[in-house]
Design an enzyme around this catalytic site. Sequence first.
Site, PDB file in Angstrom:
ATOM      1  N   GLY A   6       0.780  -1.223   0.000  1.00 35.56           N
ATOM      2  CA  GLY A   6       0.000   0.000   0.000  1.00 35.56           C
ATOM      3  C   GLY A   6       0.807   1.266   0.000  1.00 35.56           C
ATOM      4  N   ASP A  60      23.526   8.998 -15.035  1.00 33.11           N
ATOM      5  CA  ASP A  60      23.284   7.736 -15.742  1.00 33.11           C
ATOM      6  C   ASP A  60      23.809   7.906 -17.160  1.00 33.11           C
ATOM      7  OD1 ASP A  60      21.924   7.280 -13.432  1.00 33.11           O
ATOM      8  OD2 ASP A  60      20.004   6.799 -14.365  1.00 33.11           O
ATOM      9  N   ASP A  82      28.070   5.491 -12.677  1.00 32.24           N
ATOM     10  CA  ASP A  82      26.890   4.617 -12.819  1.00 32.24           C
ATOM     11  C   ASP A  82      27.293   3.139 -12.917  1.00 32.24           C
ATOM     12  OD1 ASP A  82      24.621   3.273 -13.743  1.00 32.24           O
ATOM     13  OD2 ASP A  82      24.394   4.479 -15.565  1.00 32.24           O
ATOM     14  N   ASP A  97      13.853   8.219 -10.773  1.00 28.62           N
ATOM     15  CA  ASP A  97      14.784   7.842  -9.698  1.00 28.62           C
ATOM     16  C   ASP A  97      15.802   8.949  -9.426  1.00 28.62           C
ATOM     17  OD1 ASP A  97      15.887   7.137 -12.237  1.00 28.62           O
ATOM     18  OD2 ASP A  97      17.346   5.817 -11.298  1.00 28.62           O
ATOM     19  N   HIS A 138      14.836  11.366 -14.990  1.00 29.69           N
ATOM     20  CA  HIS A 138      14.161  10.121 -14.624  1.00 29.69           C
ATOM     21  C   HIS A 138      13.647  10.195 -13.190  1.00 29.69           C
ATOM     22  CE1 HIS A 138      16.041   7.394 -17.918  1.00 29.69           C
ATOM     23  NE2 HIS A 138      14.793   7.710 -18.207  1.00 29.69           N
ATOM     24  N   GLY A 191      19.592   1.942 -21.385  1.00 33.34           N
ATOM     25  CA  GLY A 191      20.148   3.293 -21.331  1.00 33.34           C
ATOM     26  C   GLY A 191      21.424   3.365 -20.503  1.00 33.34           C
ATOM     27  N   HIS A 192      21.843   2.233 -19.948  1.00 32.15           N
ATOM     28  CA  HIS A 192      23.037   2.226 -19.095  1.00 32.15           C
ATOM     29  C   HIS A 192      24.157   1.443 -19.776  1.00 32.15           C
ATOM     30  CE1 HIS A 192      20.878   3.816 -15.566  1.00 32.15           C
ATOM     31  NE2 HIS A 192      19.857   3.136 -16.059  1.00 32.15           N
TER      32      HIS A 192
END
Length: 550
Positions: A48, A163, A193, A77, A75, A365-366
């Site tokens: 929840g 990133d 990264d 994050d 992003h 993307g990394h």
Amino acid sequence: MQENNSFLSILPLGGLGEIGLNAQLWTTPKALIMVDCGMMFPEEEHLGIDVIIPTFEHILANQDRFAGLILTHGHEDHIGAIPYLISKIKTSIYGSKYTLGLVEAKLSERNLLSRARLIPISEKTKLSIGDIKFRFFPMTHSIIGCYALAAETPVGKVLHTGDFKIDKGTEDTVLAPIREFAGDEGIQLLLSDSTNIEAEGHSSSEEDISKPLQDLFETTKGRIIVTLFSSHVERIQKILDFAEIYGRTVVVCGRSLHNNIQISSQLGYLTLPSKIIMDPNEIPNLPDEELVILATGSQGETFSALSRMIMGSHRQFAIHKGDTVIMSSRFIPGNLRAITRLIDELYKRGASVFHGGSHKIHVSGHGYKEELRAMLLAAKPKYFMPIHGEYRHLCMHAELGKECGVHPNNTIVIENGTPLILYQDGFELGEKVNVEPVLVDGKGVGDIGPIVLKERKILGEEGVVIINIVLNSHTWDIIGGPYIITRGFVFEQSYRNMLNDSKNIVYEELDELEKYDRELFKDKLRSGYRRFFKAILQRDPIIIPILNFV
Ligand SMILES: [Zn+2]
Ligand SMILES: [Zn+2]
């Protein structure tokens, strides 16, 4: 002389030992800056909970010195927790034009825009905050407007990669400013990264998926439905372009896609095709072969456009036989169950499904290991701290650092809450501070602790039994009930006899009560009922006695 007192402390509030929640506090004698302010989606054990955000305690305790927030890219994050920060503190936010576009939408949605000063940065910007000078190097990632931070600090040069990946053939251009920044002697500290350190070799480029995607457009007869991350503007552009080439009308379904497409086209990052419908209420009657539907829901989210099309609760579209669904995004590990279920449901309704796991229609993307190596070799850091990864990623990345010439004593793998304090001639790890992240449930920020989570877990697994009793407040005679109400515990009709029998517990406990004390009686009821249900059903629901005195 003054320089001997110099230091740079980097306190990771999140992002180490986990993917998500990227946020760091940088402190020097003259500056306190936050780098990224990300959120994390809850894991299954967080029942929840909507989102998890970093703690702002250490900023709020030093409000007068806080100089602002610098963002590497847009992003969630890295920017997802910004509204929670801005609701607590007015400050400046630095980021690329595109990143700030996303931040602006987030803040105005919550009426917080006036509390933040949004200051755009670019590769031309030279930003001084206190005794740190920042420059910004453009990086490739799965979102546009992505920068590495190059900082000249009183204790040397520091590079935070953000990133990144390095597309094949672009190494020279991407790494040139970093090589120049590093100079012959190399930089003092690299933060890099670590997400894809486990992937050997070199990642594919965004260009590599053009052909497979185009093939799907070429050969598909019916409707095409595409799900992807709404922030992946390059990928969206690709879909829009193919729609144009193959004469299909694009319909955009889902709020986040709608918002991001609007922001990106307004800022000039996205060229819209001639036939695009942003408002699904205005869909003309078109044959299936002339439609592309861009839909949210790549992670199997219950209320996304795609899920609703499957469940039949979407107002305009329902999945039917002959549909082709293209899922062009990463499957986030925590969502795998929901995604697999969604793919099964699509097949049940006669759709064909193409996703990154089965077809080359998604690239990460990394950067993979070789790209991370290229970064290390370009920056030539004296000290190296892997960031943005689970703990094993950080360790493996540190190993790669050693291979690339970093002294073994100078690779720094730490956990959230441990400050890295850098001096001109060395570093030390400060004492660990509490950076326990904050759980957000609806409008409640931080009011859900482990006890509530445990209760929710029991509620989910074992259900709840409520015992409602009305008593005379003087004599403690039962004058109403006991009424037994259950939720998620047993099917009441089939267990009516058992529940009726259980009422004896109330009478017995009341008889044996040493003194008329409400809390004591409730305790007795709870333990009596738990013993009863454990003995009969081997279940342990939450027991809630409610005493009404009249
Ligand atoms: Zn990112
Ligand atoms: Zn990230």
